[in-house]
Scaffold this motif. Structure first.
Motif, PDB file in Angstrom:
ATOM      1  N   LEU A   1      -2.768   0.826 -11.396  1.00 44.74           N
ATOM      2  CA  LEU A   1      -3.193  -0.177 -10.581  1.00 44.74           C
ATOM      3  C   LEU A   1      -4.489  -0.959 -11.226  1.00 44.74           C
ATOM      4  CD1 LEU A   1      -3.258   2.397  -7.494  1.00 44.74           C
ATOM      5  CD2 LEU A   1      -1.419   0.865  -8.161  1.00 44.74           C
ATOM      6  N   SER A   2      -4.571  -2.104 -10.576  1.00 47.77           N
ATOM      7  CA  SER A   2      -5.372  -3.093 -11.607  1.00 47.77           C
ATOM      8  C   SER A   2      -5.956  -4.361 -10.693  1.00 47.77           C
ATOM      9  CB  SER A   2      -4.909  -3.426 -12.897  1.00 47.77           C
ATOM     10  OG  SER A   2      -5.998  -4.108 -13.565  1.00 47.77           O
ATOM     11  N   SER A   3      -6.416  -3.926  -9.442  1.00 50.89           N
ATOM     12  CA  SER A   3      -7.023  -4.878  -8.596  1.00 50.89           C
ATOM     13  C   SER A   3      -7.305  -4.161  -7.228  1.00 50.89           C
ATOM     14  CB  SER A   3      -6.019  -6.271  -8.352  1.00 50.89           C
ATOM     15  OG  SER A   3      -4.884  -5.983  -7.579  1.00 50.89           O
ATOM     16  N   ARG A   4      -8.114  -4.976  -6.379  1.00 46.50           N
ATOM     17  CA  ARG A   4      -8.618  -4.095  -5.116  1.00 46.50           C
ATOM     18  C   ARG A   4      -7.393  -4.254  -3.938  1.00 46.50           C
ATOM     19  NH1 ARG A   4     -12.605  -8.655  -2.233  1.00 46.50           N
ATOM     20  NH2 ARG A   4     -10.974 -10.233  -1.692  1.00 46.50           N
ATOM     21  N   LYS A   5      -6.441  -5.121  -4.101  1.00 47.63           N
ATOM     22  CA  LYS A   5      -5.185  -4.845  -3.215  1.00 47.63           C
ATOM     23  C   LYS A   5      -4.446  -3.707  -3.804  1.00 47.63           C
ATOM     24  CE  LYS A   5      -5.340  -7.149   0.709  1.00 47.63           C
ATOM     25  NZ  LYS A   5      -4.164  -8.379   0.932  1.00 47.63           N
ATOM     26  N   ALA A   6      -4.114  -3.965  -5.134  1.00 47.92           N
ATOM     27  CA  ALA A   6      -3.154  -3.150  -5.843  1.00 47.92           C
ATOM     28  C   ALA A   6      -3.716  -1.644  -5.564  1.00 47.92           C
ATOM     29  CB  ALA A   6      -3.102  -3.403  -7.179  1.00 47.92           C
ATOM     30  N   SER A   7      -4.871  -1.442  -5.675  1.00 51.08           N
ATOM     31  CA  SER A   7      -5.658  -0.210  -5.518  1.00 51.08           C
ATOM     32  C   SER A   7      -5.291   0.382  -4.274  1.00 51.08           C
ATOM     33  CB  SER A   7      -7.190  -0.141  -5.531  1.00 51.08           C
ATOM     34  OG  SER A   7      -7.814   1.080  -5.075  1.00 51.08           O
ATOM     35  N   THR A   8      -5.304  -0.458  -3.002  1.00 50.43           N
ATOM     36  CA  THR A   8      -5.108   0.449  -1.779  1.00 50.43           C
ATOM     37  C   THR A   8      -3.656   0.534  -1.342  1.00 50.43           C
ATOM     38  OG1 THR A   8      -7.166  -0.871  -1.003  1.00 50.43           O
ATOM     39  CG2 THR A   8      -5.869   0.109   0.645  1.00 50.43           C
ATOM     40  N   ILE A   9      -2.893  -0.649  -1.633  1.00 42.97           N
ATOM     41  CA  ILE A   9      -1.632  -0.694  -1.301  1.00 42.97           C
ATOM     42  C   ILE A   9      -0.709   0.257  -2.099  1.00 42.97           C
ATOM     43  CG2 ILE A   9       0.375  -2.213  -0.942  1.00 42.97           C
ATOM     44  CD1 ILE A   9      -1.144  -4.228  -0.178  1.00 42.97           C
ATOM     45  N   GLY A  10      -1.251   0.177  -3.587  1.00 41.43           N
ATOM     46  CA  GLY A  10      -0.373   0.962  -4.458  1.00 41.43           C
ATOM     47  C   GLY A  10      -0.578   2.367  -4.170  1.00 41.43           C
ATOM     48  N   SER A  11      -1.811   2.978  -3.669  1.00 45.00           N
ATOM     49  CA  SER A  11      -2.052   4.316  -3.524  1.00 45.00           C
ATOM     50  C   SER A  11      -1.333   4.807  -2.455  1.00 45.00           C
ATOM     51  CB  SER A  11      -3.538   4.252  -3.440  1.00 45.00           C
ATOM     52  OG  SER A  11      -4.499   3.958  -4.510  1.00 45.00           O
ATOM     53  N   PHE A  12      -1.283   4.031  -1.383  1.00 42.66           N
ATOM     54  CA  PHE A  12      -0.646   4.415  -0.181  1.00 42.66           C
ATOM     55  C   PHE A  12       0.885   4.465  -0.539  1.00 42.66           C
ATOM     56  CE2 PHE A  12      -4.212   2.953   2.482  1.00 42.66           C
ATOM     57  CZ  PHE A  12      -4.523   4.316   2.996  1.00 42.66           C
ATOM     58  N   ALA A  13       1.652   3.566  -1.372  1.00 40.00           N
ATOM     59  CA  ALA A  13       2.841   3.617  -1.629  1.00 40.00           C
ATOM     60  C   ALA A  13       3.303   4.827  -2.208  1.00 40.00           C
ATOM     61  CB  ALA A  13       3.282   2.303  -2.260  1.00 40.00           C
ATOM     62  N   VAL A  14       2.528   5.090  -3.359  1.00 42.84           N
ATOM     63  CA  VAL A  14       2.755   6.451  -4.197  1.00 42.84           C
ATOM     64  C   VAL A  14       2.796   7.594  -3.152  1.00 42.84           C
ATOM     65  CG1 VAL A  14       2.074   7.781  -5.931  1.00 42.84           C
ATOM     66  CG2 VAL A  14       2.011   5.347  -6.185  1.00 42.84           C
ATOM     67  N   HIS A  15       1.675   7.692  -2.515  1.00 40.38           N
ATOM     68  CA  HIS A  15       1.184   8.895  -1.623  1.00 40.38           C
ATOM     69  C   HIS A  15       2.461   8.991  -0.745  1.00 40.38           C
ATOM     70  CE1 HIS A  15      -0.761  11.826   0.840  1.00 40.38           C
ATOM     71  NE2 HIS A  15      -0.756  11.114   1.965  1.00 40.38           N
ATOM     72  N   CYS A  16       3.082   8.148   0.129  1.00 42.95           N
ATOM     73  CA  CYS A  16       3.849   8.083   1.050  1.00 42.95           C
ATOM     74  C   CYS A  16       5.469   8.273   0.565  1.00 42.95           C
ATOM     75  CB  CYS A  16       3.786   7.001   2.217  1.00 42.95           C
ATOM     76  SG  CYS A  16       2.328   7.165   2.764  1.00 42.95           S
TER      77      CYS A  16
ATOM     78  N   TYR B   1      -6.120   3.870 -12.024  1.00 44.90           N
ATOM     79  CA  TYR B   1      -6.545   2.914 -11.365  1.00 44.90           C
ATOM     80  C   TYR B   1      -7.837   2.330 -12.350  1.00 44.90           C
ATOM     81  CZ  TYR B   1      -9.254  -0.060  -8.049  1.00 44.90           C
ATOM     82  OH  TYR B   1     -10.028  -1.160  -7.370  1.00 44.90           O
ATOM     83  N   SER B   2      -7.643   0.931 -12.572  1.00 47.07           N
ATOM     84  CA  SER B   2      -8.576   0.320 -13.283  1.00 47.07           C
ATOM     85  C   SER B   2      -9.371  -0.994 -12.529  1.00 47.07           C
ATOM     86  CB  SER B   2      -7.932  -0.518 -14.504  1.00 47.07           C
ATOM     87  OG  SER B   2      -7.567   0.248 -15.545  1.00 47.07           O
ATOM     88  N   PRO B   3     -10.581  -0.538 -11.801  1.00 45.28           N
ATOM     89  CA  PRO B   3     -11.155  -1.741 -11.132  1.00 45.28           C
ATOM     90  C   PRO B   3     -11.795  -2.623 -12.005  1.00 45.28           C
ATOM     91  CG  PRO B   3     -12.392   0.402 -11.047  1.00 45.28           C
ATOM     92  CD  PRO B   3     -11.114   0.711 -11.841  1.00 45.28           C
ATOM     93  N   HIS B   4     -11.381  -3.827 -11.701  1.00 46.72           N
ATOM     94  CA  HIS B   4     -12.042  -4.932 -12.662  1.00 46.72           C
ATOM     95  C   HIS B   4     -13.120  -5.526 -11.843  1.00 46.72           C
ATOM     96  CE1 HIS B   4      -9.235  -4.957 -16.179  1.00 46.72           C
ATOM     97  NE2 HIS B   4      -8.443  -4.399 -15.337  1.00 46.72           N
ATOM     98  N   GLY B   5     -13.518  -4.796 -10.757  1.00 47.23           N
ATOM     99  CA  GLY B   5     -14.533  -5.222 -10.004  1.00 47.23           C
ATOM    100  C   GLY B   5     -14.498  -4.614  -8.514  1.00 47.23           C
ATOM    101  N   TRP B   6     -15.413  -3.827  -8.188  1.00 47.02           N
ATOM    102  CA  TRP B   6     -15.278  -2.828  -6.974  1.00 47.02           C
ATOM    103  C   TRP B   6     -15.284  -3.916  -5.838  1.00 47.02           C
ATOM    104  CZ3 TRP B   6     -13.581   1.637  -7.491  1.00 47.02           C
ATOM    105  CH2 TRP B   6     -13.968   2.437  -8.499  1.00 47.02           C
TER     106      TRP B   6
END
Length: 399
Positions: free
Chosen positions: A94-109, A121-126
């Motif tokens: 995951l490589s953006s703030r939206k990807a961080s949130t949505i991608g995390s939930f998508a994998v978890h669920c 996860y690579s945050p390019h800016g918190w």
């Protein structure tokens, strides 16, 4: 059988996150099966074109958007969840703030019993550092805290992100890795100075080639509020009016701030500027997007970054590699790249007068300007190598 990597980012504009994914994907495609996912195409679709040219499969998800939107976010979550189920990646990066949130939930669920991929996860800016409303910052801070438990490894691209991850997000230090961006200077085909200048002005609509006395200040970046370009515009006011330098600034990039920046340029346009052999509005050029802009960096005498937040900007690395003196704000990963008075100059953000004084200092001291530029080029070649970044990232994938 090759492992599969699914890269997910939000924007389709070619910014730092997209450049990071593109560099990794190009260099790992022979070792891994790679698929890239990003949001609806904006601008000229350069990101998708470059992926296609490199032979890398990608999907465009129209509902994966930058702004907060419950409906779009839910539909993007469903689409990513389905892609993960269909592709069955071993690694989701995951490589953006939206990807961080949505991608995390998508994998978890994903359904129980299905093999869970490694989530990197690579945050390019918190997200909570963005110049948004305090409410948005609080929401993203909570989301980052909550979803970090669904991530196996977090790659921080500068030291300040590590500190914030531990202190603000309470992330286990064992999950964190510091990996700087890297570039391969040998792969760049920088133009010679005069050729770069001719090339640059041939690509700018209605622009005239300046005379040899004109000092050129350059900056590359999308026209977002976080880039702080207003402060460069104001600094140009001081450099032209107070210092009397024959100087022009060229901002390469496009984005939603164009209209506001044009209005701010016009603001510094009183009639008495005519006595200065031209007015500020003619001395600050919004050049728009230019493909392979790094190649024409030698056209500039200085590279300036006025960002209010940054991760680890490729544009500064490229400017260093081109042998330019860099003046940049002391934010994010920039102090990891630039050591003040050694390979560049650092200033506090939102300070136009200091920026103007630093540019003036180097104009008036050519030997110092050359010393900083020479050290910057050395450091870009030796301290921030692409192969080092690649090998460190592969260790994360294989670990």
């Amino acid at each position: 059988m090759k492992k599969k990597i699914l890269y997910i980012t939000t924007e389709s504009e070619l910014g730092g996150s997209q450049r990071y994914i593109l560099d990794l994907a190009r260099n790992l495609k022979n070792e891994y099966d790679i698929v890239v996912v990003f949001g609806s195409q904006n601008g000229d679709g350069e990101f998708g074109s470059l992926l296609e040219k490199a032979g890398i499969n990608y999907f465009v998800l129209p509902h994966l958007v930058r702004r907060m939107s419950p409906l779009h976010d839910f539909l993007a979550y469903r689409a990513i969840k389905k892609l993960i189920r269909d592709i069955r990646p071993n690694i989701v990066h995951l490589s953006s703030r939206k990807a961080s949130t949505i991608g995390s939930f998508a994998v978890h669920c994903q359904k129980s019993g299905s093999a869970k991929p490694l989530v990197v996860y690579s945050p390019h800016g918190w997200a909570f550092n963005e110049p948004d409303s305090s409410l948005s910052q609080k929401i993203f801070l909570r989301l980052e805290r909550y979803t970090q438990k669904y991530k196996d490894k977090i790659i921080c691209i500068n030291k300040s992100y590590i500190e914030q991850a531990e202190k603000l997000l309470h992330i286990d230090p064992r999950k964190l890795s510091l990996i700087y961006h890297g570039i391969d200077i040998k792969q760049y085909q920088y133009y010679a100075k005069e050729d770069a200048k001719k090339r640059l002005f041939s690509l700018i609509e209605n622009a005239q080639m300046p005379d040899e006395k004109t000092i050129l200040v350059g900056s590359i970046g999308n026209l977002y509020p976080s880039k702080g370009y207003y402060y460069l515009i104001k600094a140009m006011h001081y450099l032209i009016i107070d210092y009397g330098f024959p100087i022009t600034a060229i901002l390469i990039g496009e984005g939603p701030e164009r209209g506001d920046l044009e209005a701010r340029i016009i603001k510094f346009h009183p009639m008495d500027y005519n006595a200065m052999d031209g007015n500020v509005s003619q001395k600050i050029i919004l050049a728009g997007r230019i493909a392979n802009a790094a190649e024409i960096l030698p056209a500039f005498d200085f590279y300036v970054s006025t960002s209010l937040k940054e991760g680890f900007p490729y544009t500064i690395l490229e400017a260093m590699g081109a042998g330019l003196p860099v003046i940049a704000t002391r934010v994010g990963g920039i102090p990891d790249m630039i050591t003040d008075q050694v390979n560049g100059l650092l200033i506090d953000p939102q300070n136009s007068r200091t920026l103007a004084s630093k540019v003036a200092e180097l104009i008036n001291d050519p030997s110092k300007k050359q010393r900083l530029a020479t050290q910057a080029q050395h450091d870009a070649n030796h301290l921030f190598k692409f192969n080092k970044m690649l090998e460190q990232t592969k260790k994360i994938y294989e670990g």
